[in-house]
Structure formats: structure tokens, C-alpha cells
Motif scaffolding. Structure first.
Motif, PDB file in Angstrom:
ATOM      1  N   PRO A 176     -13.234  15.025  -9.500  1.00  0.00           N
ATOM      2  CA  PRO A 176     -14.434  14.468 -10.605  1.00  0.00           C
ATOM      3  C   PRO A 176     -13.660  14.930 -11.733  1.00  0.00           C
ATOM      4  O   PRO A 176     -13.909  14.011 -12.649  1.00  0.00           O
ATOM      5  N   SER A 177     -12.572  15.363 -11.881  1.00  0.00           N
ATOM      6  CA  SER A 177     -11.479  15.603 -13.121  1.00  0.00           C
ATOM      7  C   SER A 177     -10.545  14.821 -13.028  1.00  0.00           C
ATOM      8  O   SER A 177      -9.576  14.632 -13.964  1.00  0.00           O
ATOM      9  N   GLY A 178     -10.588  13.487 -11.891  1.00  0.00           N
ATOM     10  CA  GLY A 178      -9.561  12.526 -11.789  1.00  0.00           C
ATOM     11  C   GLY A 178      -8.527  12.957 -11.488  1.00  0.00           C
ATOM     12  O   GLY A 178      -7.346  11.937 -10.869  1.00  0.00           O
ATOM     13  N   GLN A 179      -7.913  13.575 -10.863  1.00  0.00           N
ATOM     14  CA  GLN A 179      -7.419  14.213  -9.681  1.00  0.00           C
ATOM     15  C   GLN A 179      -7.138  14.256  -8.605  1.00  0.00           C
ATOM     16  O   GLN A 179      -8.094  13.887  -7.730  1.00  0.00           O
ATOM     17  N   LYS A 180      -5.713  13.444  -8.012  1.00  0.00           N
ATOM     18  CA  LYS A 180      -6.174  13.221  -6.668  1.00  0.00           C
ATOM     19  C   LYS A 180      -6.998  14.412  -6.173  1.00  0.00           C
ATOM     20  O   LYS A 180      -5.112  15.869  -5.774  1.00  0.00           O
ATOM     21  N   SER A 181      -7.180  14.469  -4.827  1.00  0.00           N
ATOM     22  CA  SER A 181      -7.474  16.046  -3.809  1.00  0.00           C
ATOM     23  C   SER A 181      -6.020  15.793  -3.034  1.00  0.00           C
ATOM     24  O   SER A 181      -5.888  15.095  -2.694  1.00  0.00           O
ATOM     25  N   THR A 182      -5.964  17.371  -3.255  1.00  0.00           N
ATOM     26  CA  THR A 182      -4.636  17.206  -1.591  1.00  0.00           C
ATOM     27  C   THR A 182      -4.917  17.980  -0.956  1.00  0.00           C
ATOM     28  O   THR A 182      -3.618  18.412   0.390  1.00  0.00           O
ATOM     29  N   THR A 183      -5.960  17.958  -0.600  1.00  0.00           N
ATOM     30  CA  THR A 183      -6.547  18.483   1.018  1.00  0.00           C
ATOM     31  C   THR A 183      -6.749  17.945   1.877  1.00  0.00           C
ATOM     32  O   THR A 183      -7.084  16.154   1.449  1.00  0.00           O
ATOM     33  N   THR A 184      -6.094  18.209   3.014  1.00  0.00           N
ATOM     34  CA  THR A 184      -6.279  16.875   4.712  1.00  0.00           C
ATOM     35  C   THR A 184      -6.969  17.110   4.851  1.00  0.00           C
ATOM     36  O   THR A 184      -7.526  18.462   5.569  1.00  0.00           O
TER      37      THR A 184
END
Length: 185
Positions: A176-184
Motif C-alpha cells: 500500500p505504500s508503493g514499496q515492493k513486497s520482499t516476502t515470498t
């Protein structure tokens, strides 16, 4: 002229006029100015306007494939990501640029990573409206989040899937903040 020929000719003429009027022009872009930016020089990002009930945003007449809303949604194994109005995860591409918004996925890339096309207004739930914007893409309007152009992954076939997460080390579900999710998952 023979009366037997007038009636069929009149019917064919009226039907043709009706069909041509119903089809519209191929230049019709649904109110979006037909701008075709070069991949290296897209139009600047502009905020997407908030939509409120009754103002025409998200109407049933919206073209197929057009997103009218986004929401923050918890997805098993990956955390909270942004989804479209059908619950499909949205992704950002590391090769794109957020400021100014610039898309680089084109041609065959868009067959796998489908740009999120939006009307003038987009409803948001759990996503700050001020982070939403748009970039012009071949006469259409692509949604951006924190400047990043957004896409759907063709491999996600049901709501809640994030099969595109981490693809090629450059495609990520967007938070939601525009960052990429780094969780897989």
C-alpha cells in the motif's frame, strides 16, 4: 423507383446507420486524450481523482479490463499487498521508474504483465489516495502507486494469488505504500 425496392433499401440503410452509430469511432478513448508517448518520454504522472458513490466512478459501463478501484489486502504467505477491484494482486517492475513515472514493459512483455488501465477516477481502500496517480500509455491511462506503473500478472487466475511475486528478480507485488513486497509465499 419501384415501391418493392424502397422498403428493403430503407431498412438496410437504417440498419447500417444504426450499427455505425453504435460502434463509434476507433479513435474513441473513453474521454482520455489520445496521447502516444515514446517509451523514453511518457507524460508526467498526475493524481488519480477520488471517486465517491454517485459521481459516476466505477459505473457498469466501464470498459472490460479497466480497474475502477484498488484495495490493501492481506494475502496468505506474503502480507498486505494492493489488489484491483476483483481482488487480483498488482505488481511493479524494477525496470520502470517512479519519478517521473515511466513504463518500460511493452510489446510482448504486456502479454504476461498486463498494464492496469483506469478511468478518470479510482476508488481506494487501505491505500492513500495521494499516492495514486497515472501515466499515459499509448492513448490510455495506466495507474501508478507512489509513481510506479502497476500491472497484473497473467499467471494469477484467481483472487488472492501472487504467482508473479519475485519473477525474474524484478517483478514484485506492490504494498500500500508503493514499496515492493520482499516476502515470498
Amino acid at each position: 423507383m419501384n415501391p418493392r425496392r424502397i422498403v428493403p433499401s430503407l431498412v438496410v440503410g437504417l440498419a447500417s446507420a444504426f450499427l455505425l452509430g453504435a460502434c463509434g469511432s476507433s479513435a474513441d478513448t473513453g474521454g482520455v486524450a489520445p496521447v502516444t508517448p515514446a517509451a523514453s518520454d511518457p507524460a508526467p504522472s498526475t493524481p488519480a481523482a477520488a471517486s465517491t458513490p454517485g459521481d459516476g466512478g466505477g459505473s457498469a459501463s466501464t470498459a472490460p479490463g479497466v480497474t475502477t478501484g484498488v484495495a490493501a489486502r492481506a494475502v496468505d504467505g506474503i502480507g498486505t499487498v494492493v489488489t484491483d477491484d476483483k481482488g487480483m494482486a498488482l505488481y511493479r517492475f524494477d525496470e520502470d521508474q517512479p519519478s517521473p513515472s515511466k513504463w518500460t514493459c511493452s510489446g510482448t512483455c504486456t502479454k504476461t504483465w498486463i498494464p492496469v488501465i483506469v478511468p478518470e477516477t479510482v476508488q481506494a481502500s487501505g491505500v492513500r489516495q495521494s499516492l495514486l496517480g497515472t501515466v499515459h500509455r499509448n492513448g490510455r491511462t495506466q495507474l501508478t502507486l507512489a509513481g510506479w506503473p502497476l500491472y497484473r500478472y497473467v499467471g494469477d487466475t484467481a483472487s488472492g494469488q501472487v504467482n508473479g511475486q519475485g519473477k525474474n528478480g524484478e517483478w514484485y507485488a506492490v504494498t500500500p505504500s508503493g514499496q515492493k513486497s520482499t516476502t515470498t509465499g
